[in-house]
Design a protein around this motif. Sequence first.
Motif, PDB file in Angstrom:
ATOM      1  N   UNK A   6       0.501  -0.894   0.349  1.00 49.70           N
ATOM      2  CA  UNK A   6      -0.243   0.159  -0.153  1.00 49.70           C
ATOM      3  C   UNK A   6       0.894   0.840   0.127  1.00 49.70           C
ATOM      4  N   UNK A   7       1.980   1.312  -1.025  1.00 56.15           N
ATOM      5  CA  UNK A   7       3.391   2.191  -0.645  1.00 56.15           C
ATOM      6  C   UNK A   7       4.121   2.304  -2.025  1.00 56.15           C
ATOM      7  N   UNK A   8       3.879   2.814  -2.655  1.00 58.80           N
ATOM      8  CA  UNK A   8       5.072   2.795  -3.447  1.00 58.80           C
ATOM      9  C   UNK A   8       5.026   4.258  -4.154  1.00 58.80           C
ATOM     10  N   UNK A   9       6.475   4.242  -5.223  1.00 54.39           N
ATOM     11  CA  UNK A   9       6.131   6.024  -5.746  1.00 54.39           C
ATOM     12  C   UNK A   9       6.678   5.730  -7.553  1.00 54.39           C
ATOM     13  N   UNK A  14       9.234  11.228  -6.750  1.00 54.19           N
ATOM     14  CA  UNK A  14      10.813  10.524  -6.844  1.00 54.19           C
ATOM     15  C   UNK A  14      11.248   9.287  -6.816  1.00 54.19           C
ATOM     16  N   UNK A  15      10.288   8.641  -7.458  1.00 51.28           N
ATOM     17  CA  UNK A  15      10.417   7.223  -7.375  1.00 51.28           C
ATOM     18  C   UNK A  15      11.356   7.489  -9.177  1.00 51.28           C
ATOM     19  N   UNK A  16      12.556   5.933  -9.619  1.00 50.24           N
ATOM     20  CA  UNK A  16      12.848   6.067  -9.924  1.00 50.24           C
ATOM     21  C   UNK A  16      12.068   5.263 -11.447  1.00 50.24           C
ATOM     22  N   UNK A  17      11.270   4.623 -11.196  1.00 50.37           N
ATOM     23  CA  UNK A  17      10.226   3.593 -12.444  1.00 50.37           C
ATOM     24  C   UNK A  17       8.815   4.630 -12.808  1.00 50.37           C
ATOM     25  N   UNK A  18       9.196   4.227 -14.128  1.00 47.36           N
ATOM     26  CA  UNK A  18       7.306   4.450 -14.598  1.00 47.36           C
ATOM     27  C   UNK A  18       6.216   3.916 -14.620  1.00 47.36           C
ATOM     28  N   UNK A  37       0.880   5.807  -4.400  1.00 48.99           N
ATOM     29  CA  UNK A  37       1.590   6.785  -3.204  1.00 48.99           C
ATOM     30  C   UNK A  37       2.625   8.163  -3.464  1.00 48.99           C
ATOM     31  N   UNK A  38       2.510   8.284  -4.746  1.00 48.11           N
ATOM     32  CA  UNK A  38       3.049   9.556  -5.359  1.00 48.11           C
ATOM     33  C   UNK A  38       3.000  10.990  -4.214  1.00 48.11           C
ATOM     34  N   UNK A  39       4.715  11.782  -4.089  1.00 47.49           N
ATOM     35  CA  UNK A  39       4.220  12.454  -3.410  1.00 47.49           C
ATOM     36  C   UNK A  39       3.712  13.945  -3.771  1.00 47.49           C
ATOM     37  N   UNK A  40       2.144  14.105  -2.844  1.00 48.02           N
ATOM     38  CA  UNK A  40       1.304  15.300  -4.109  1.00 48.02           C
ATOM     39  C   UNK A  40       0.706  15.172  -5.727  1.00 48.02           C
ATOM     40  N   UNK A 249       6.888   1.780   0.341  1.00 48.95           N
ATOM     41  CA  UNK A 249       7.785   2.990   0.154  1.00 48.95           C
ATOM     42  C   UNK A 249       8.510   2.789  -1.190  1.00 48.95           C
ATOM     43  N   UNK A 250       8.551   1.700  -1.960  1.00 48.61           N
ATOM     44  CA  UNK A 250       9.141   1.514  -3.323  1.00 48.61           C
ATOM     45  C   UNK A 250       9.800   2.333  -3.807  1.00 48.61           C
ATOM     46  N   UNK A 251      10.614   3.453  -3.787  1.00 45.18           N
ATOM     47  CA  UNK A 251      11.274   4.700  -4.268  1.00 45.18           C
ATOM     48  C   UNK A 251      11.877   3.756  -6.043  1.00 45.18           C
ATOM     49  N   UNK A 252      13.392   2.604  -5.765  1.00 41.90           N
ATOM     50  CA  UNK A 252      13.670   1.777  -7.425  1.00 41.90           C
ATOM     51  C   UNK A 252      14.292   1.151  -7.007  1.00 41.90           C
ATOM     52  N   UNK A 253      14.549   0.161  -7.412  1.00 42.60           N
ATOM     53  CA  UNK A 253      15.233  -1.172  -7.280  1.00 42.60           C
ATOM     54  C   UNK A 253      16.526  -1.079  -6.760  1.00 42.60           C
ATOM     55  N   UNK A 254      16.581  -1.773  -5.492  1.00 38.74           N
ATOM     56  CA  UNK A 254      17.486  -1.838  -4.644  1.00 38.74           C
ATOM     57  C   UNK A 254      17.557  -3.126  -4.275  1.00 38.74           C
TER      58      UNK A 254
END
Length: 283
Positions: A6-9, A14-18, A37-40, A249-254
Amino acid sequence: MKKIDLHSHTYYSDGALSPAELVLRAHNMQLDALAITDHDTCLGVVEARAVQAQQARPMSIISGVELSTAWEGQDIHILGLDVNIDCPIFQQRLAQQGEARWQRAQKIAAKLQSFGMPDYLPQVQVMAGQGQITRVHFARLMYQDGSVASMQTAFNRYLAHPKRAYVDPEWISVATAVKWITEAGGIAVVAHPSRYDLKTKHLRRLLAEFVQAGGQGMEVTNASMSPSKTELMLRLADEYQLLASAGSDFHFPCRWTELGRGLQIAREVKKVSDLLLQRGALA
Ligand code: AMP
Ligand code: MN
Ligand code: MN
Ligand code: MN
Protein backbone atom coordinates in the motif's frame (compact mmCIF):
# COMPACT_ATOMS: atom_id res chain seq x y z
CA MET A 1 -3.25 -14.81 1.79
CA LYS A 2 -3.27 -11.85 -0.55
CA LYS A 3 -0.02 -10.03 -1.25
CA ILE A 4 -0.72 -6.32 -0.94
CA ASP A 5 1.60 -3.30 -0.99
CA LEU A 6 0.00 0.00 0.00
CA HIS A 7 2.90 2.45 -0.55
CA SER A 8 4.97 2.98 -3.72
CA HIS A 9 6.42 5.70 -5.96
CA THR A 10 6.85 6.32 -9.68
CA TYR A 11 8.83 8.90 -11.66
CA TYR A 12 5.90 11.31 -11.26
CA SER A 13 7.54 12.13 -7.91
CA ASP A 14 10.84 10.75 -6.61
CA GLY A 15 10.56 7.17 -7.82
CA ALA A 16 12.84 5.88 -10.58
CA LEU A 17 10.36 3.71 -12.49
CA SER A 18 7.54 4.64 -14.84
CA PRO A 19 4.05 3.51 -13.80
CA ALA A 20 4.28 0.77 -16.47
CA GLU A 21 7.60 -0.51 -15.12
CA LEU A 22 6.22 -0.44 -11.58
CA VAL A 23 3.11 -2.42 -12.56
CA LEU A 24 5.17 -5.07 -14.37
CA ARG A 25 7.52 -5.36 -11.41
CA ALA A 26 4.52 -5.79 -9.10
CA HIS A 27 3.31 -8.67 -11.30
CA ASN A 28 6.75 -10.27 -11.12
CA MET A 29 6.54 -10.01 -7.34
CA GLN A 30 3.14 -11.75 -7.50
CA LEU A 31 1.25 -8.84 -5.91
CA ASP A 32 -2.54 -8.98 -5.76
CA ALA A 33 -2.83 -5.24 -5.10
CA LEU A 34 -0.57 -2.21 -5.36
CA ALA A 35 -1.27 1.33 -4.18
CA ILE A 36 0.59 4.03 -6.08
CA THR A 37 1.26 6.84 -3.61
CA ASP A 38 3.45 9.50 -5.20
CA HIS A 39 4.32 12.66 -3.30
CA ASP A 40 1.46 15.15 -3.82
CA THR A 41 0.33 13.78 -7.20
CA CYS A 42 -1.91 11.04 -8.60
CA LEU A 43 -0.57 11.20 -12.17
CA GLY A 44 0.95 7.70 -11.98
CA VAL A 45 -2.36 6.04 -11.12
CA VAL A 46 -4.08 6.66 -14.45
CA GLU A 47 -1.14 5.30 -16.43
CA ALA A 48 -0.75 2.31 -14.14
CA ARG A 49 -4.43 1.42 -14.56
CA ALA A 50 -4.14 1.68 -18.34
CA VAL A 51 -1.19 -0.73 -18.27
CA GLN A 52 -2.99 -3.09 -15.88
CA ALA A 53 -5.98 -3.20 -18.24
CA GLN A 54 -3.67 -4.84 -20.82
CA GLN A 55 -2.50 -7.58 -18.43
CA ALA A 56 -3.93 -11.08 -18.26
CA ARG A 57 -2.99 -11.51 -14.60
CA PRO A 58 -5.39 -9.67 -12.26
CA MET A 59 -4.04 -7.07 -9.85
CA SER A 60 -5.83 -4.17 -8.16
CA ILE A 61 -4.29 -0.75 -8.64
CA ILE A 62 -5.31 1.39 -5.67
CA SER A 63 -5.33 5.12 -6.28
CA GLY A 64 -3.15 6.83 -3.71
CA VAL A 65 -1.14 9.86 -2.79
CA GLU A 66 1.42 10.80 -0.11
CA LEU A 67 0.71 14.32 1.12
CA SER A 68 3.49 16.42 2.63
CA THR A 69 2.53 18.13 5.86
CA ALA A 70 4.28 20.10 8.56
CA TRP A 71 3.76 19.26 12.22
CA GLU A 72 5.83 20.93 14.95
CA GLY A 73 8.66 21.67 12.54
CA GLN A 74 8.77 18.14 11.13
CA ASP A 75 7.83 16.84 7.68
CA ILE A 76 5.03 14.34 8.30
CA HIS A 77 3.68 12.28 5.40
CA ILE A 78 0.02 11.32 5.22
CA LEU A 79 -1.09 8.68 2.73
CA GLY A 80 -4.46 8.94 1.03
CA LEU A 81 -5.69 5.56 -0.19
CA ASP A 82 -8.56 4.85 -2.60
CA VAL A 83 -8.96 8.56 -3.27
CA ASN A 84 -11.16 9.77 -6.10
CA ILE A 85 -8.51 11.12 -8.45
CA ASP A 86 -11.11 12.76 -10.70
CA CYS A 87 -12.37 15.03 -7.90
CA PRO A 88 -11.70 18.57 -9.25
CA ILE A 89 -11.22 20.14 -5.81
CA PHE A 90 -8.69 17.46 -4.92
CA GLN A 91 -6.83 18.12 -8.17
CA GLN A 92 -6.73 21.82 -7.35
CA ARG A 93 -5.40 21.04 -3.89
CA LEU A 94 -2.62 18.86 -5.29
CA ALA A 95 -1.74 21.70 -7.66
CA GLN A 96 -1.43 23.94 -4.58
CA GLN A 97 1.10 21.47 -3.10
CA GLY A 98 2.88 21.59 -6.48
CA GLU A 99 3.11 25.37 -6.21
CA ALA A 100 4.64 25.05 -2.73
CA ARG A 101 7.14 22.57 -4.18
CA TRP A 102 7.97 24.98 -7.03
CA GLN A 103 8.52 27.89 -4.62
CA ARG A 104 10.79 25.71 -2.48
CA ALA A 105 12.70 24.39 -5.53
CA GLN A 106 13.58 27.92 -6.60
CA LYS A 107 15.01 28.65 -3.17
CA ILE A 108 16.93 25.37 -2.99
CA ALA A 109 18.41 26.02 -6.45
CA ALA A 110 19.48 29.52 -5.42
CA LYS A 111 21.16 28.21 -2.27
CA LEU A 112 23.05 25.50 -4.16
CA GLN A 113 24.14 28.07 -6.73
CA SER A 114 25.47 30.27 -3.94
CA PHE A 115 27.73 27.33 -2.99
CA GLY A 116 29.21 27.33 -6.51
CA MET A 117 27.02 24.65 -8.04
CA PRO A 118 25.26 25.08 -11.39
CA ASP A 119 21.70 26.36 -11.61
CA TYR A 120 19.84 23.06 -11.35
CA LEU A 121 16.38 24.56 -11.74
CA PRO A 122 15.94 24.08 -15.52
CA GLN A 123 17.12 20.45 -15.36
CA VAL A 124 14.98 19.71 -12.33
CA GLN A 125 11.94 20.97 -14.22
CA VAL A 126 12.73 18.75 -17.19
CA MET A 127 13.28 15.71 -14.95
CA ALA A 128 10.04 16.21 -13.04
CA GLY A 129 8.00 16.88 -16.17
CA GLN A 130 4.30 16.87 -15.31
CA GLY A 131 5.12 15.33 -11.93
CA GLN A 132 6.22 16.87 -8.64
CA ILE A 133 9.69 18.32 -8.06
CA THR A 134 11.35 16.73 -5.02
CA ARG A 135 14.64 17.08 -3.18
CA VAL A 136 15.63 13.73 -4.71
CA HIS A 137 15.76 15.42 -8.14
CA PHE A 138 18.37 17.84 -6.81
CA ALA A 139 20.30 14.99 -5.18
CA ARG A 140 20.36 13.10 -8.48
CA LEU A 141 21.75 16.06 -10.41
CA MET A 142 24.33 16.86 -7.74
CA TYR A 143 25.51 13.24 -7.88
CA GLN A 144 25.52 13.14 -11.68
CA ASP A 145 27.77 16.19 -12.08
CA GLY A 146 30.13 15.07 -9.32
CA SER A 147 29.24 17.82 -6.83
CA VAL A 148 28.70 15.04 -4.25
CA ALA A 149 29.97 11.46 -4.01
CA SER A 150 26.49 9.95 -3.59
CA MET A 151 22.85 10.99 -3.43
CA GLN A 152 22.91 10.26 0.28
CA THR A 153 25.77 12.74 0.65
CA ALA A 154 23.65 15.35 -1.13
CA PHE A 155 21.06 14.93 1.63
CA ASN A 156 23.53 14.63 4.49
CA ARG A 157 25.49 17.74 3.50
CA TYR A 158 22.91 19.97 1.83
CA LEU A 159 19.28 18.91 1.49
CA ALA A 160 18.29 17.31 4.80
CA HIS A 161 16.96 19.36 7.70
CA PRO A 162 18.75 21.57 8.86
CA LYS A 163 21.64 21.44 6.38
CA ARG A 164 22.91 24.29 4.21
CA ALA A 165 20.49 24.07 1.31
CA TYR A 166 17.47 23.08 3.39
CA VAL A 167 14.48 25.33 2.83
CA ASP A 168 11.50 25.35 5.19
CA PRO A 169 8.62 24.14 3.05
CA GLU A 170 5.13 25.65 3.07
CA TRP A 171 3.34 22.41 3.70
CA ILE A 172 -0.25 22.05 4.87
CA SER A 173 -1.14 20.86 8.38
CA VAL A 174 -1.86 17.23 9.23
CA ALA A 175 -5.53 18.09 9.83
CA THR A 176 -5.77 19.74 6.39
CA ALA A 177 -4.26 16.67 4.72
CA VAL A 178 -6.81 14.43 6.44
CA LYS A 179 -9.61 16.79 5.34
CA TRP A 180 -8.42 16.81 1.71
CA ILE A 181 -8.16 13.01 1.62
CA THR A 182 -11.50 12.48 3.33
CA GLU A 183 -13.25 14.96 1.03
CA ALA A 184 -11.79 13.08 -1.94
CA GLY A 185 -13.39 9.91 -0.55
CA GLY A 186 -10.08 8.37 0.57
CA ILE A 187 -8.68 6.71 3.69
CA ALA A 188 -6.03 8.79 5.53
CA VAL A 189 -3.05 6.80 6.85
CA VAL A 190 0.04 8.08 8.72
CA ALA A 191 3.05 7.08 6.62
CA HIS A 192 6.11 5.47 8.29
CA PRO A 193 5.45 6.81 11.84
CA SER A 194 8.56 5.10 13.19
CA ARG A 195 10.83 7.04 10.83
CA TYR A 196 10.15 10.49 12.25
CA ASP A 197 12.52 12.06 14.68
CA LEU A 198 9.88 12.03 17.42
CA LYS A 199 9.90 10.63 20.92
CA THR A 200 7.04 8.18 21.56
CA LYS A 201 5.32 10.85 23.65
CA HIS A 202 5.29 13.23 20.67
CA LEU A 203 4.27 10.49 18.28
CA ARG A 204 1.28 9.82 20.55
CA ARG A 205 0.31 13.48 20.32
CA LEU A 206 0.58 13.37 16.53
CA LEU A 207 -1.60 10.26 16.39
CA ALA A 208 -4.15 11.82 18.74
CA GLU A 209 -4.40 14.90 16.49
CA PHE A 210 -4.61 12.71 13.42
CA VAL A 211 -7.48 10.68 14.88
CA GLN A 212 -9.21 13.87 16.03
CA ALA A 213 -9.04 15.15 12.43
CA GLY A 214 -10.66 11.95 11.13
CA GLY A 215 -7.59 9.90 10.17
CA GLN A 216 -8.20 6.17 9.99
CA GLY A 217 -4.95 4.26 9.68
CA MET A 218 -1.20 4.11 10.30
CA GLU A 219 1.60 2.13 8.74
CA VAL A 220 2.87 -0.44 11.24
CA THR A 221 5.56 -2.28 9.35
CA ASN A 222 7.94 -2.37 6.43
CA ALA A 223 10.70 -4.73 5.42
CA SER A 224 13.49 -2.94 7.29
CA MET A 225 11.69 -2.41 10.60
CA SER A 226 12.93 -4.18 13.73
CA PRO A 227 10.47 -6.50 15.51
CA SER A 228 10.46 -4.24 18.58
CA LYS A 229 9.61 -1.17 16.47
CA THR A 230 6.83 -3.09 14.72
CA GLU A 231 5.52 -4.21 18.10
CA LEU A 232 5.43 -0.60 19.34
CA MET A 233 3.63 0.51 16.16
CA LEU A 234 1.03 -2.26 16.57
CA ARG A 235 0.51 -1.19 20.18
CA LEU A 236 0.01 2.45 19.15
CA ALA A 237 -2.40 1.45 16.38
CA ASP A 238 -4.40 -0.48 18.95
CA GLU A 239 -4.27 2.37 21.46
CA TYR A 240 -5.54 4.94 18.95
CA GLN A 241 -7.96 2.53 17.23
CA LEU A 242 -6.16 3.01 13.93
CA LEU A 243 -6.28 0.44 11.13
CA ALA A 244 -2.90 -1.16 10.42
CA SER A 245 -1.35 -0.56 6.99
CA ALA A 246 1.76 -1.97 5.33
CA GLY A 247 3.67 -0.72 2.31
CA SER A 248 7.22 -0.99 1.01
CA ASP A 249 7.65 2.73 0.15
CA PHE A 250 9.36 1.41 -2.98
CA HIS A 251 11.28 4.16 -4.84
CA PHE A 252 13.76 2.27 -7.04
CA PRO A 253 15.15 -1.25 -7.40
CA CYS A 254 17.72 -1.92 -4.68
CA ARG A 255 18.80 -4.59 -2.24
CA TRP A 256 16.85 -3.30 0.74
CA THR A 257 13.39 -2.61 -0.57
CA GLU A 258 11.17 -4.61 -2.84
CA LEU A 259 7.51 -4.38 -3.73
CA GLY A 260 5.43 -6.52 -1.41
CA ARG A 261 8.38 -7.89 0.54
CA GLY A 262 8.22 -8.36 4.33
CA LEU A 263 4.83 -6.70 4.73
CA GLN A 264 2.96 -9.41 6.60
CA ILE A 265 1.31 -8.09 9.76
CA ALA A 266 1.96 -10.86 12.24
CA ARG A 267 -0.84 -10.20 14.70
CA GLU A 268 -4.59 -10.35 14.19
CA VAL A 269 -5.39 -6.64 14.00
CA LYS A 270 -7.88 -4.53 12.08
CA LYS A 271 -6.29 -3.60 8.77
CA VAL A 272 -6.62 -0.92 6.12
CA SER A 273 -6.68 -3.76 3.57
CA ASP A 274 -9.90 -5.12 5.19
CA LEU A 275 -11.53 -1.74 4.74
CA LEU A 276 -10.32 -1.57 1.12
CA LEU A 277 -11.82 -5.02 0.54
CA GLN A 278 -15.16 -3.90 2.03
CA ARG A 279 -15.11 -0.83 -0.21
CA GLY A 280 -14.56 -2.98 -3.27
CA ALA A 281 -11.12 -1.52 -4.01
CA LEU A 282 -9.51 -4.97 -3.87
CA ALA A 283 -10.59 -7.47 -6.49
P1 AMP B 1 10.61 16.12 -0.61
O1 AMP B 1 9.22 15.54 -0.48
O2 AMP B 1 10.83 16.80 -1.90
O3 AMP B 1 10.98 16.95 0.57
O4 AMP B 1 11.58 14.89 -0.66
C1 AMP B 1 11.46 13.94 0.33
C2 AMP B 1 11.98 12.63 -0.20
O5 AMP B 1 13.38 12.64 -0.21
C3 AMP B 1 11.56 11.52 0.73
O6 AMP B 1 10.33 10.99 0.37
C4 AMP B 1 12.67 10.53 0.55
O7 AMP B 1 12.42 9.74 -0.60
C5 AMP B 1 13.88 11.40 0.29
N1 AMP B 1 14.64 11.75 1.50
C6 AMP B 1 14.26 12.58 2.49
N2 AMP B 1 15.20 12.70 3.43
C7 AMP B 1 16.22 11.93 3.03
C8 AMP B 1 17.50 11.63 3.57
N3 AMP B 1 17.93 12.17 4.72
N4 AMP B 1 18.26 10.79 2.87
C9 AMP B 1 17.86 10.25 1.70
N5 AMP B 1 16.68 10.50 1.15
C10 AMP B 1 15.86 11.32 1.80
MN1 MN C 1 10.10 9.82 -1.39
MN1 MN D 1 7.35 9.41 3.01
MN1 MN E 1 6.73 7.30 0.27
